[in-house]
Design a protein around this motif. Structure first.
Motif, PDB file in Angstrom:
ATOM      1  N   VAL A   1      13.666 -21.246  19.278  1.00 54.04           N
ATOM      2  CA  VAL A   1      14.386 -20.124  19.881  1.00 54.04           C
ATOM      3  C   VAL A   1      15.485 -20.615  20.822  1.00 54.04           C
ATOM      4  O   VAL A   1      15.267 -21.491  21.653  1.00 54.04           O
ATOM      5  N   ASP A   2      16.670 -20.023  20.668  1.00 50.72           N
ATOM      6  CA  ASP A   2      17.787 -20.353  21.572  1.00 50.72           C
ATOM      7  C   ASP A   2      17.704 -19.566  22.869  1.00 50.72           C
ATOM      8  O   ASP A   2      18.004 -20.094  23.943  1.00 50.72           O
ATOM      9  N   TRP A   3      17.300 -18.274  22.752  1.00 47.32           N
ATOM     10  CA  TRP A   3      17.270 -17.411  23.934  1.00 47.32           C
ATOM     11  C   TRP A   3      16.075 -16.475  23.885  1.00 47.32           C
ATOM     12  O   TRP A   3      15.770 -15.894  22.845  1.00 47.32           O
ATOM     13  N   PHE A   4      15.438 -16.329  25.028  1.00 41.61           N
ATOM     14  CA  PHE A   4      14.310 -15.427  25.190  1.00 41.61           C
ATOM     15  C   PHE A   4      14.762 -14.270  26.073  1.00 41.61           C
ATOM     16  O   PHE A   4      15.162 -14.469  27.223  1.00 41.61           O
ATOM     17  N   VAL A   5      14.723 -13.049  25.521  1.00 43.85           N
ATOM     18  CA  VAL A   5      15.139 -11.855  26.264  1.00 43.85           C
ATOM     19  C   VAL A   5      13.917 -10.959  26.435  1.00 43.85           C
ATOM     20  O   VAL A   5      13.591 -10.140  25.577  1.00 43.85           O
ATOM     21  N   PRO A   6      13.203 -11.108  27.542  1.00 48.60           N
ATOM     22  CA  PRO A   6      11.991 -10.318  27.757  1.00 48.60           C
ATOM     23  C   PRO A   6      12.287  -8.967  28.394  1.00 48.60           C
ATOM     24  O   PRO A   6      13.358  -8.749  28.965  1.00 48.60           O
ATOM     25  N   HIS A   7      11.305  -8.083  28.297  1.00 46.83           N
ATOM     26  CA  HIS A   7      11.336  -6.847  29.079  1.00 46.83           C
ATOM     27  C   HIS A   7      11.389  -7.214  30.551  1.00 46.83           C
ATOM     28  O   HIS A   7      10.648  -8.073  31.028  1.00 46.83           O
ATOM     29  N   GLN A   8      12.279  -6.559  31.283  1.00 50.62           N
ATOM     30  CA  GLN A   8      12.520  -6.901  32.690  1.00 50.62           C
ATOM     31  C   GLN A   8      11.619  -6.071  33.604  1.00 50.62           C
ATOM     32  O   GLN A   8      12.055  -5.154  34.289  1.00 50.62           O
ATOM     33  N   ALA A   9      10.332  -6.423  33.605  1.00 56.32           N
ATOM     34  CA  ALA A   9       9.370  -5.676  34.416  1.00 56.32           C
ATOM     35  C   ALA A   9       9.215  -6.275  35.800  1.00 56.32           C
ATOM     36  O   ALA A   9       9.212  -5.565  36.803  1.00 56.32           O
TER      37      ALA A   9
END
Length: 325
Positions: free
Chosen positions: A246-254
């Motif tokens: 994976v190049d980028w991890f975009v998680p839910h911003q909790a």
């Protein structure tokens, strides 16, 4: 052998003008900037005007995503809005967005999976687009979470904000490999036995009121780190990739602590993790597309990059998705 993939061809977002800082909240509830930042990583959040419903935010995000994709409202044949704060009980926010955009008669509906809503909606759009039932889909996460706040409860009211993000999803031909542009794999989950950990204490069929958000924060945190990591691993397996690819991890911003906890559990490089929670707070279903657009706009995420998304919300629902931009 060629296959049809559902590809993200445009991204856009919108935030209400009003910014509410931690110092602003400290004037109305027993809290402080240091208390909030130490526990959540949040510095500020945006709040919609009283005359600015969720559909307004969703429509503006959609306009920006269409412009980014080089498309117009006339091209749209599917609108899915992930939201837990609709303008009205019905009609759907999606149908109102259709009208406000001036889009032609098309498929339009909402998805309710709270913070996981955007990932759920993206998977549904994939079913339409990859199978030829739609050629230009809008997948929107739009929320006005501040409408659900109990402003005397410092454990929840400091966490949430308003905003909207949108992606345009269109068909693209691929070879059926992980090198293809498009959505590669999903893992979606729900455990309804955990409804009492995160919920709103009202509704049309119970109290007849909107209600306020209630959360058992420590228990949600524990479930989030373990369950999200499992869903990510499953989504990667479904996509034929490893987390290391994976190049980028975009998680839910909790919460910054949850973001870090998941990243650490998976062994992700912190430099690959997109975090906007400090400036957006938790915008529920809007948080992933808001963070995604932010990272594309500042040049970090580029065409061809392999991106991993994840979220967890009330239900409890959670899920993950891998795609190549």
């Amino acid at each position: 052998m060629s296959v049809v993939r559902s590809a993200v061809t445009g991204v856009g977002s919108f935030l209400p003008e009003q910014v509410v800082t931690n110092a602003d909240l400290a004037m109305i509830v027993d809290t402080s900037d240091s208390w909030i930042q130490e526990r959540t990583g949040i510095k500020q959040r945006h709040r919609a005007r009283d005359d600015q419903p969720t559909s307004d935010l969703a429509t503006e995000a959609a306009r920006r995503a269409l412009a980014d994709a080089g498309r117009s409202a006339a091209d749209v044949d599917l609108i899915i809005v992930a939201t837990t704060t609709p303008d009205m009980t019905f009609p759907s926010v999606a149908s109102i967005v259709q009208r406000k955009l001036g889009a032609p008669t098309c498929i339009a509906f909402d998805v309710q999976a709270v913070c996981s809503g955007f990932v759920y909606a993206l998977s549904i759009a994939d079913g339409f687009v990859a199978r030829g039932q739609a050629k230009c889909a809008l997948v929107i996460g739009a929320e006005e979470m501040t409408r659900l706040m109990d402003w005397t409860d410092r454990s929840t009211c400091v966490l949430f904000g308003d905003g909207a993000g949108c992606v345009v999803v269109e068909p693209r031909e691929g070879q059926g490999t992980k090198a293809d542009q498009g959505l590669l794999g999903f893992a979606l989950r729900c455990d309804g036995t955990k409804t009492d950990l995160l919920y709103v204490d009202g509704g049309p069929a119970t109290t007849g009121t909107v209600g306020h958000l209630r959360m058992a924060g420590n228990q949600v945190f524990r479930h989030a780190v373990v369950n999200i990591a499992e869903a990510i691993t499953a989504a990667c397996a479904a996509s034929g990739i490893e987390v290391a690819d994976v190049d980028w991890f975009v998680p839910h911003q909790a919460n910054q602590r949850i973001i870090k906890g998941v990243g650490d559990r998976l062994g992700l490089d912190e430099d690959k993790v997109i975090s906007t929670v400090a400036i957006h707070a938790n915008t529920s279903a809007a948080s992933i597309p808001l963070a995604l657009d932010s990272a594309i706009q500042d040049g970090r995420i580029k065409r061809g990059d392999l991106v991993l998304l994840e979220a967890m919300g009330g239900g409890l629902t959670w899920g993950a998705c891998a795609f190549r931009l």
